[in-house]
Every structure is written in C-alpha cells, then in structure tokens.
Scaffold this motif. Structure first.
Motif, PDB file in Angstrom:
ATOM      1  N   TYR A  53       0.851  -1.190   0.000  1.00  0.00           N
ATOM      2  CA  TYR A  53       0.000   0.000   0.000  1.00  0.00           C
ATOM      3  C   TYR A  53       0.884   1.236   0.000  1.00  0.00           C
ATOM      4  CZ  TYR A  53       1.066   0.682   4.936  1.00  0.00           C
ATOM      5  OH  TYR A  53       1.729   0.880   6.118  1.00  0.00           O
ATOM      6  N   CYS A  54       0.270   2.350  -0.288  1.00  0.00           N
ATOM      7  CA  CYS A  54       0.963   3.633  -0.289  1.00  0.00           C
ATOM      8  C   CYS A  54      -0.050   4.704   0.063  1.00  0.00           C
ATOM      9  CB  CYS A  54       1.540   3.897  -1.680  1.00  0.00           C
ATOM     10  SG  CYS A  54       2.243   5.535  -1.907  1.00  0.00           S
ATOM     11  N   TRP A  55       0.389   5.716   0.764  1.00  0.00           N
ATOM     12  CA  TRP A  55      -0.456   6.890   0.970  1.00  0.00           C
ATOM     13  C   TRP A  55       0.380   8.160   0.886  1.00  0.00           C
ATOM     14  CZ3 TRP A  55       1.271   9.773   4.901  1.00  0.00           C
ATOM     15  CH2 TRP A  55       1.762   9.164   6.057  1.00  0.00           C
ATOM     16  N   LEU A  56      -0.287   9.231   0.478  1.00  0.00           N
ATOM     17  CA  LEU A  56       0.312  10.564   0.410  1.00  0.00           C
ATOM     18  C   LEU A  56      -0.640  11.530   1.098  1.00  0.00           C
ATOM     19  CD1 LEU A  56       0.896  10.232  -3.323  1.00  0.00           C
ATOM     20  CD2 LEU A  56       2.709  11.153  -1.945  1.00  0.00           C
ATOM     21  N   ILE A  57      -0.086  12.461   1.844  1.00  0.00           N
ATOM     22  CA  ILE A  57      -0.914  13.490   2.475  1.00  0.00           C
ATOM     23  C   ILE A  57      -0.266  14.844   2.230  1.00  0.00           C
ATOM     24  CG2 ILE A  57      -1.887  14.401   4.619  1.00  0.00           C
ATOM     25  CD1 ILE A  57      -1.709  11.538   5.758  1.00  0.00           C
ATOM     26  N   ASN A  58      -1.032  15.737   1.629  1.00  0.00           N
ATOM     27  CA  ASN A  58      -0.589  17.118   1.485  1.00  0.00           C
ATOM     28  C   ASN A  58      -1.075  17.867   2.724  1.00  0.00           C
ATOM     29  OD1 ASN A  58      -1.654  20.073   0.330  1.00  0.00           O
ATOM     30  ND2 ASN A  58       0.402  19.483  -0.272  1.00  0.00           N
ATOM     31  N   VAL A  59      -0.146  18.475   3.437  1.00  0.00           N
ATOM     32  CA  VAL A  59      -0.471  19.288   4.610  1.00  0.00           C
ATOM     33  C   VAL A  59      -0.234  20.737   4.209  1.00  0.00           C
ATOM     34  CG1 VAL A  59       0.071  19.805   7.019  1.00  0.00           C
ATOM     35  CG2 VAL A  59       0.272  17.450   6.174  1.00  0.00           C
ATOM     36  N   SER A  60      -1.280  21.529   4.259  1.00  0.00           N
ATOM     37  CA  SER A  60      -1.191  22.933   3.873  1.00  0.00           C
ATOM     38  C   SER A  60      -1.583  23.784   5.077  1.00  0.00           C
ATOM     39  CB  SER A  60      -2.140  23.203   2.705  1.00  0.00           C
ATOM     40  OG  SER A  60      -2.142  24.564   2.372  1.00  0.00           O
ATOM     41  N   ARG A  61      -0.638  24.571   5.552  1.00  0.00           N
ATOM     42  CA  ARG A  61      -0.881  25.389   6.744  1.00  0.00           C
ATOM     43  C   ARG A  61      -0.679  26.854   6.400  1.00  0.00           C
ATOM     44  NH1 ARG A  61       2.601  25.525  12.131  1.00  0.00           N
ATOM     45  NH2 ARG A  61       1.223  26.866  13.323  1.00  0.00           N
ATOM     46  N   ALA A  62      -1.737  27.640   6.593  1.00  0.00           N
ATOM     47  CA  ALA A  62      -1.690  29.067   6.269  1.00  0.00           C
ATOM     48  C   ALA A  62      -0.524  29.739   6.977  1.00  0.00           C
ATOM     49  CB  ALA A  62      -3.012  29.724   6.657  1.00  0.00           C
ATOM     50  N   ILE A  72       5.259   4.301   1.825  1.00  0.00           N
ATOM     51  CA  ILE A  72       5.138   3.217   0.842  1.00  0.00           C
ATOM     52  C   ILE A  72       5.565   1.953   1.563  1.00  0.00           C
ATOM     53  CG2 ILE A  72       5.869   2.289  -1.385  1.00  0.00           C
ATOM     54  CD1 ILE A  72       6.612   5.186  -2.161  1.00  0.00           C
ATOM     55  N   ASN A  73       4.692   0.967   1.588  1.00  0.00           N
ATOM     56  CA  ASN A  73       4.979  -0.285   2.272  1.00  0.00           C
ATOM     57  C   ASN A  73       5.244  -1.365   1.224  1.00  0.00           C
ATOM     58  OD1 ASN A  73       3.875  -3.017   3.489  1.00  0.00           O
ATOM     59  ND2 ASN A  73       4.630  -1.732   5.143  1.00  0.00           N
ATOM     60  N   PHE A  74       6.458  -1.937   1.278  1.00  0.00           N
ATOM     61  CA  PHE A  74       6.855  -2.988   0.344  1.00  0.00           C
ATOM     62  C   PHE A  74       6.783  -4.350   1.028  1.00  0.00           C
ATOM     63  CE2 PHE A  74       9.134   0.716  -1.303  1.00  0.00           C
ATOM     64  CZ  PHE A  74       8.892   0.622  -2.660  1.00  0.00           C
ATOM     65  N   LYS A  75       6.277  -5.341   0.307  1.00  0.00           N
ATOM     66  CA  LYS A  75       6.291  -6.718   0.795  1.00  0.00           C
ATOM     67  C   LYS A  75       7.668  -7.324   0.534  1.00  0.00           C
ATOM     68  CE  LYS A  75       1.500  -8.081   0.200  1.00  0.00           C
ATOM     69  NZ  LYS A  75       0.626  -9.086  -0.408  1.00  0.00           N
TER      70      LYS A  75
END
Length: 190
Positions: A53-62, A72-75
């Motif tokens: 699985y993989c995830w991305l999170i954009n964090v936007s702080r004023a 990213i998780n590799f088997k």
C-alpha cells in the motif's frame, strides 16, 4: 499550490504530477499497489518489488507553507538473486515553483514498523467539521491499495475520529521534518 477556487477536477492532474515526481525520486515506476518492475536506463528489468500500500498526504498550513508526507509499504520479495526485504519508506517533501522536488527527506523502516496513519480505519466520512476553517490547515489524503485508490480533501477536521488521524499525521510530520533538518519543513509542524 491550491487556490480557494481550485476545483476537484483541477487537483487530479496536480496529484498525478506529484505521484510521478515522487516515483522518479524513489526510482520506482509508480506508487500503485501491486508488482512494480524496476528498469535501468536501457529499459532492462533489473528488479521487481511489490507495493502492499501507499499513501500521500498534502499538509497545507496558512502562513507556514505546505508539504507532502508519504508512506510506501513494500512486501518481502525475491527477484533473481536479489532479496527485497519487507520495509516501509516514509518521507516528507516540498515542490518548488518550477514543479520540481525542493526539500526531500526519506526514512526506511523495517518490517516491525507500525504505520499509525494506516492503522486508523474508523473515519466518519460525512463529518469532518460543519464550522469554518479558522486555523488555516487543510489536507489532501491519497491512498493506494490493491484495486483501490481513494482521494479525500479535509479542512478543519475536528471531529473525534479525524482528530485522532490528524494527531498521527502531525506526529509523523513533526518527526520527519525534524530529522530532515529543514527549517521550512519544521515551521509547518510547529
């Protein structure tokens, strides 16, 4: 970066560009879950890995900036005589005005790693917050799993389950920003 008028349709090409930038930076063909074939400059297959699985999170702080966090998780896999261990790569990065990765830091974790963001599965998808965003923090959350791709945008996620998620994101972001040594990244998570 996002403008207040950016529609969801405008975000998709930007997300695709971010996914491609990160893939190139990590030397993998894509972030999609499943088998990935790694090729050299001659286009010869030199390795095969499997993304669980993989995830991305954009964090936007004023007034502080924005960045992307990823896992990213590799088997564990074997390709010819190459043993690819089970591992997770976590990182943080920014993109400059020219569309290139500017600040980049990654950390490789072994198979015993527990991904707190993935471990949170109880989301109230219809109730992030009914109030106006006053703190100026917004998120774009992209998840790649087997046969699934999920994209969410959150502003002011102050309901019980989303606050737990947000705490995990800020703990990870703070850790990676500090390890990176980047004052720009650290400022986002202060």
């Amino acid at each position: 970066m996002d403008t207040l008028l950016e529609s969801d349709l405008d975000k998709f090409p930007r997300h695709q560009k971010i996914e491609k930038l990160l893939s190139v930076q990590l030397g993998i063909p894509s972030l999609k879950a499943g088998k990935i074939i790694i090729r050299d400059h001659r286009d010869w297959r030199i390795n095969e890995k499997q993304i669980e699985y993989c995830w991305l999170i954009n964090v936007s702080r004023a007034f502080a900036g924005w960045c992307w966090l990823f896992t990213i998780n590799f088997k564990e896999t074997k390709f010819r005589d190459i043993a690819n261990p089970a591992e997770s790569i976590q990182g943080i990065f920014t993109v400059d005005d020219n569309g290139a990765i500017a600040e980049f830091y990654k950390l490789t974790r072994d198979a015993s790693f527990r991904d707190d963001v993935k471990g949170l599965t109880a989301y109230d998808l219809f109730s992030a917050s009914p109030r106006i965003t006053l703190d100026g923090v917004g998120y774009e959350f992209i998840i790649f799993g087997h046969n699934s791709e999920v994209r969410m945008t959150l502003d002011n996620p102050d309901t019980e389950n989303w606050k737990i998620w947000e705490k995990a994101v800020w703990e990870l972001g703070g850790e990676l920003a500090k390890r990176s040594g980047s004052k720009q990244l650290e400022e986002i998570f202060n």
